[in-house]
Design an enzyme around this catalytic site. Structure first.
Site, PDB file in Angstrom:
ATOM      1  N   ASP A   1       0.840  -1.198   0.000  1.00 47.97           N
ATOM      2  CA  ASP A   1       0.000   0.000   0.000  1.00 47.97           C
ATOM      3  C   ASP A   1       0.877   1.251   0.000  1.00 47.97           C
ATOM      4  O   ASP A   1       2.077   1.195   0.291  1.00 47.97           O
ATOM      5  CB  ASP A   1      -0.986  -0.011   1.171  1.00 47.97           C
ATOM      6  CG  ASP A   1      -0.331   0.205   2.525  1.00 47.97           C
ATOM      7  OD1 ASP A   1       0.356   1.220   2.682  1.00 47.97           O
ATOM      8  OD2 ASP A   1      -0.542  -0.619   3.423  1.00 47.97           O
TER       9      ASP A   1
ATOM     10  N   ASP B   1      -4.416   1.462   9.968  1.00 49.49           N
ATOM     11  CA  ASP B   1      -3.095   2.063   9.797  1.00 49.49           C
ATOM     12  C   ASP B   1      -3.221   3.576   9.875  1.00 49.49           C
ATOM     13  O   ASP B   1      -4.303   4.113  10.154  1.00 49.49           O
ATOM     14  CB  ASP B   1      -2.438   1.605   8.488  1.00 49.49           C
ATOM     15  CG  ASP B   1      -3.209   2.057   7.252  1.00 49.49           C
ATOM     16  OD1 ASP B   1      -4.127   2.893   7.365  1.00 49.49           O
ATOM     17  OD2 ASP B   1      -2.903   1.557   6.150  1.00 49.49           O
TER      18      ASP B   1
ATOM     19  N   ARG C   1      -1.754  -5.409   8.909  1.00 49.58           N
ATOM     20  CA  ARG C   1      -2.587  -4.456   9.666  1.00 49.58           C
ATOM     21  C   ARG C   1      -3.501  -5.197  10.630  1.00 49.58           C
ATOM     22  O   ARG C   1      -3.685  -4.802  11.785  1.00 49.58           O
ATOM     23  CB  ARG C   1      -3.427  -3.616   8.709  1.00 49.58           C
ATOM     24  CG  ARG C   1      -2.652  -2.561   7.957  1.00 49.58           C
ATOM     25  CD  ARG C   1      -3.552  -1.854   6.961  1.00 49.58           C
ATOM     26  NE  ARG C   1      -3.971  -2.729   5.885  1.00 49.58           N
ATOM     27  CZ  ARG C   1      -5.213  -2.798   5.404  1.00 49.58           C
ATOM     28  NH1 ARG C   1      -6.168  -2.059   5.922  1.00 49.58           N
ATOM     29  NH2 ARG C   1      -5.489  -3.601   4.402  1.00 49.58           N
TER      30      ARG C   1
ATOM     31  N   TYR D   1       8.058  -8.920   7.127  1.00 51.25           N
ATOM     32  CA  TYR D   1       7.761  -7.494   7.295  1.00 51.25           C
ATOM     33  C   TYR D   1       8.318  -6.999   8.620  1.00 51.25           C
ATOM     34  O   TYR D   1       8.367  -7.744   9.603  1.00 51.25           O
ATOM     35  CB  TYR D   1       6.254  -7.238   7.306  1.00 51.25           C
ATOM     36  CG  TYR D   1       5.527  -7.570   6.037  1.00 51.25           C
ATOM     37  CD1 TYR D   1       5.288  -6.580   5.071  1.00 51.25           C
ATOM     38  CD2 TYR D   1       5.049  -8.852   5.788  1.00 51.25           C
ATOM     39  CE1 TYR D   1       4.607  -6.879   3.906  1.00 51.25           C
ATOM     40  CE2 TYR D   1       4.368  -9.159   4.623  1.00 51.25           C
ATOM     41  CZ  TYR D   1       4.147  -8.167   3.685  1.00 51.25           C
ATOM     42  OH  TYR D   1       3.472  -8.462   2.520  1.00 51.25           O
TER      43      TYR D   1
END
Length: 326
Positions: free
Chosen positions: A143, A185, A279, A171
């Protein structure tokens, strides 16, 4: 098929295009969904769009082909009479002297913040057009608020996209406790505040351990998944919340530590399977601790064996590409 801005909308807050069903277990509709969610259709196929039925058939055929032919090595075709060469990895710091490698290549790119995955893909596509390479696609969306490894495939290398999307991923990021947003987020406004000061470091570590292994996740409303033909993030923006079915994912690693200067921040490193929403993982960690939370930073460190340490800065890559083409 939608306009380009509709495709870009599908990128919003989709940490991984692989959050849709895997081709091995999916029908044509799910396969087509995965392409639209990741914008692979627009990035990888030049020219006018084909009818949905034709695209779905082509995607299904490609998925079957990927099951039979892995990109890591040349593989015989069904008839056994031909092979497909593996793509060339183009890692920093130098562009290969032979530019023909881009007819079958994999580029490791470090996507900057605010760029969509399509932005990075489109930048590479401009250079590839000068080399006569028409196909350019990325292997899993990041994103705009996230940074990190984006794999961009060119020419015949686009046949490797599905295998990259299915690969294990890693991540790093930061979770802010006590403040929730609808997007999970920092892209969303804080709409929920709960106490967090009571949470100990030990409790955070134990909660992360409980979220390690085979777990189930409910996809967030702000995602590119579809419900009755409409993307969830479109419904979410309209104030509509629908029930989502939990999906199995595997978390192989979930390391956490508190920021020494700001106890409200929890830094993490995650190893996970295809389809994992980071998320959601961060939010689930916060809620299991009796509070809420949202991601304030996210970076993709690895896809399979490819690591962001070997990835190009986009502007440096473009400068070197156009210099080599001239």
């Amino acid at each position: 098929a939608g306009a380009p801005e509709d495709i870009l909308g599908a990128l919003y807050n989709a940490e991984d295009a692989a959050a849709v069903a895997t081709p091995a277990a999916a029908g044509d509709g799910d396969l087509l969904e995965s392409l639209y969610a990741a914008d692979d259709l627009a990035a990888a196929i030049s020219g006018p769009r084909r009818p949905a039925a034709a695209v779905a058939a082509a995607v299904a055929a490609a998925a079957v082909n990927e099951d039979q032919q892995q990109p890591s090595s040349p593989t015989s075709s069904a008839g056994g009479s031909s092979t497909r060469a593996p793509p060339t990895y183009v890692r920093k710091p130098e562009i290969p002297d032979d530019l023909d490698v881009f007819k079958n290549a994999v580029l490791l790119v470090d996507k900057p913040k605010t760029w969509t995955s399509f932005d990075a893909c489109n930048a590479i596509k401009k250079a590839m057009q000068k080399l006569g390479v028409k196909k350019v696609g990325h292997a899993g969306t990041l994103d705009p608020a996230a940074t990190g490894l984006l794999i961009i495939c060119t020419g015949s290398g686009t046949k490797s996209i599905e295998s990259f999307m299915a690969a294990h991923k890693e991540y790093s990021g930061t979770l802010k406790l006590g403040e929730g947003t609808p997007t999970l987020d920092a892209e969303g406004e804080v709409n929920e505040s709960l106490p967090w000061e009571h949470i100990t470091d030990e409790q955070i570590t134990q909660a992360a351990q409980k979220l390690t292994g085979d777990i189930e996740q409910v996809p967030p409303m702000f995602s590119a998944l579809h419900h009755n033909g409409q993307r969830l993030h479109e419904l979410a923006r309209a104030g509509v919340t629908v029930e989502r079915q939990a999906r199995p994912v595997t978390i192989t690693r979930f390391d956490v530590h508190r920021d020494p200067h700001d106890k409200q921040l929890v830094h993490f490193y995650v190893g996970c399977s295809k389809g994992t929403y980071i998320r959601t993982l961060g939010h689930d960690l916060a809620t299991s601790l009796g509070t809420t939370g949202h991601l304030v930073a996210l970076r993709r460190e690895a896809i399979g064996d490819a690591r962001v340490d070997d990835a190009w800065d986009v502007e440096t890559l473009m400068d070197k590409l156009f210099a080599a083409i001239r």
